[in-house]
Design a protein around this motif. Structure first.
Motif, PDB file in Angstrom:
ATOM      1  N   ILE A  45      64.893 -32.350 -20.198  1.00 40.18           N
ATOM      2  CA  ILE A  45      66.121 -31.559 -20.330  1.00 40.18           C
ATOM      3  C   ILE A  45      65.752 -30.181 -20.877  1.00 40.18           C
ATOM      4  O   ILE A  45      64.923 -30.068 -21.775  1.00 40.18           O
ATOM      5  CB  ILE A  45      67.073 -32.246 -21.348  1.00 40.18           C
ATOM      6  N   ILE A  47      67.209 -27.467 -23.035  1.00 42.58           N
ATOM      7  CA  ILE A  47      68.318 -27.289 -23.982  1.00 42.58           C
ATOM      8  C   ILE A  47      68.574 -25.796 -24.190  1.00 42.58           C
ATOM      9  O   ILE A  47      67.650 -25.040 -24.494  1.00 42.58           O
ATOM     10  CB  ILE A  47      68.008 -27.977 -25.319  1.00 42.58           C
ATOM     11  N   ILE A  60      74.268 -31.162 -28.691  1.00 45.97           N
ATOM     12  CA  ILE A  60      73.799 -30.281 -27.620  1.00 45.97           C
ATOM     13  C   ILE A  60      75.018 -29.896 -26.784  1.00 45.97           C
ATOM     14  O   ILE A  60      75.703 -30.756 -26.239  1.00 45.97           O
ATOM     15  CB  ILE A  60      72.731 -30.985 -26.772  1.00 45.97           C
ATOM     16  N   ALA A  63      72.981 -27.775 -21.701  1.00 41.85           N
ATOM     17  CA  ALA A  63      71.619 -28.157 -21.320  1.00 41.85           C
ATOM     18  C   ALA A  63      71.589 -28.431 -19.823  1.00 41.85           C
ATOM     19  O   ALA A  63      72.632 -28.633 -19.198  1.00 41.85           O
ATOM     20  CB  ALA A  63      71.171 -29.385 -22.110  1.00 41.85           C
ATOM     21  N   TYR A  64      70.375 -28.421 -19.256  1.00 43.33           N
ATOM     22  CA  TYR A  64      70.228 -28.603 -17.816  1.00 43.33           C
ATOM     23  C   TYR A  64      69.110 -29.605 -17.529  1.00 43.33           C
ATOM     24  O   TYR A  64      68.159 -29.705 -18.301  1.00 43.33           O
ATOM     25  CB  TYR A  64      69.912 -27.260 -17.136  1.00 43.33           C
TER      26      TYR A  64
END
Ligand SMILES: [Mg+2]
Ligand SMILES: [Mg+2]
Lengths: 188, 188
Positions: A45, A47, A60, A63-64
């Motif tokens: 991930i 962040i 969080i 995030a991607y």
């Protein structure tokens, strides 16, 4: 025999679990029974934004998902480094190579170079068939695809011939380390 | 000799990098130079809420950090399964054992049982000293702490005596696999 396989299907594999969930459950069995230590790596991930509220856990907020640079699973079994990826396909006649990313294949090449045991666990969902397919076999299809604009999939017949069929079991659900035993014994 | 070590400090380690960043850079060197394949595992995240906007990447809107159930690093080197954790301490006289979690120690025990090579890389930040400390040595302090309410840290002197000092280098920055070579050679 049709009845038999239908019933086996019902009792073992048709629980709405993904192949990954089935393997995680199998790895938990192997761990709890002191057979091997093999874990799925966490999803990578990126962040971007984290909130740190007073008196409670960090949250969080943005995030991607990142593309994994390695395979899904690794660990140790019988003194060997084990590294593999799990792949499901809805295709019933061949396994499409686009299920792999270049860096996953590259990672497996590197692990093999240093003495690891690498493979794919491939499930043909519609056939309810699972195979262990050696990374070295995978490489020849992968390289052929790149070099000659050859076919972009591995025919089921080739996987049935060169892979190792893994039958659903109860404990563990997917006894794939029995197939790994064959790879280890081949190396001696 | 005081001057020498001060200059080594400036040129190699004082870049504001954490031990983890230094190890990641060292592992990248080892990977690119075909020495070993060792990666840091992604941070485990519990994802609660994801947005799937049209025509763009999925956005994680709510997630939490989970406690890792294993160590930070694993991979393959010279045919061996390698597994370790990196720990920094600001303490200058001992290494506090609360830096480890029970499940990390348990994970290392399991890996060793199956033939893996396990250790901690411990950095005393104020002393700028890094050691490889074998998991089997760690276990004796850990078990003593549990069993007898014994001391909750490992004295620096014990780490200097039983650990392997790793000197900063240029490429790789932390040549810890030279210390691992000693562990591998001990097993033969
Ligand atoms: Mg996968
Ligand atoms: Mg750590």
């Amino acid at each position: 025999s049709k009845l038999k396989s239908a019933s086996a299907k019902t009792s073992f594999s048709d629980r709405g679990m993904t192949l990954e969930q089935e393997l995680n459950q199998s790895n938990a069995y192997y761990l709890n029974h002191d057979v091997a230590v093999i874990h799925k790596k966490p999803t990578p991930i990126q962040i971007v934004n984290v909130d740190y509220p007073k008196r409670s856990a960090a949250v969080i907020k943005e995030a991607y998902f990142k593309q994994a640079s390695t395979t899904d699973y690794n660990g140790v079994y019988r003194g060997n480094y084990i590294d593999f990826d799990a792949k499901e396909t809805q295709n019933a006649t061949s396994f499409p190579l686009h299920n792999f990313h270049e860096h996953q294949v590259e990672h497996m090449r590197q692990c093999i170079k240093h003495g690891g045991i690498c493979f794919a666990i491939i499930k043909f969902v519609k056939l309810d068939q699972i195979f262990l397919f050696k990374a070295t076999d995978l490489f020849s299809y992968w390289d052929n695809m790149d070099a000659t604009k050859g076919r972009k999939s591995i025919p089921l017949a080739d996987i049935q011939k060169n892979g190792i069929l893994i039958q659903y079991h109860i404990q563990p659900l997917i006894p794939y380390l029995e197939a790994v035993d064959q790879l280890i014994d081949l190396r001696r």
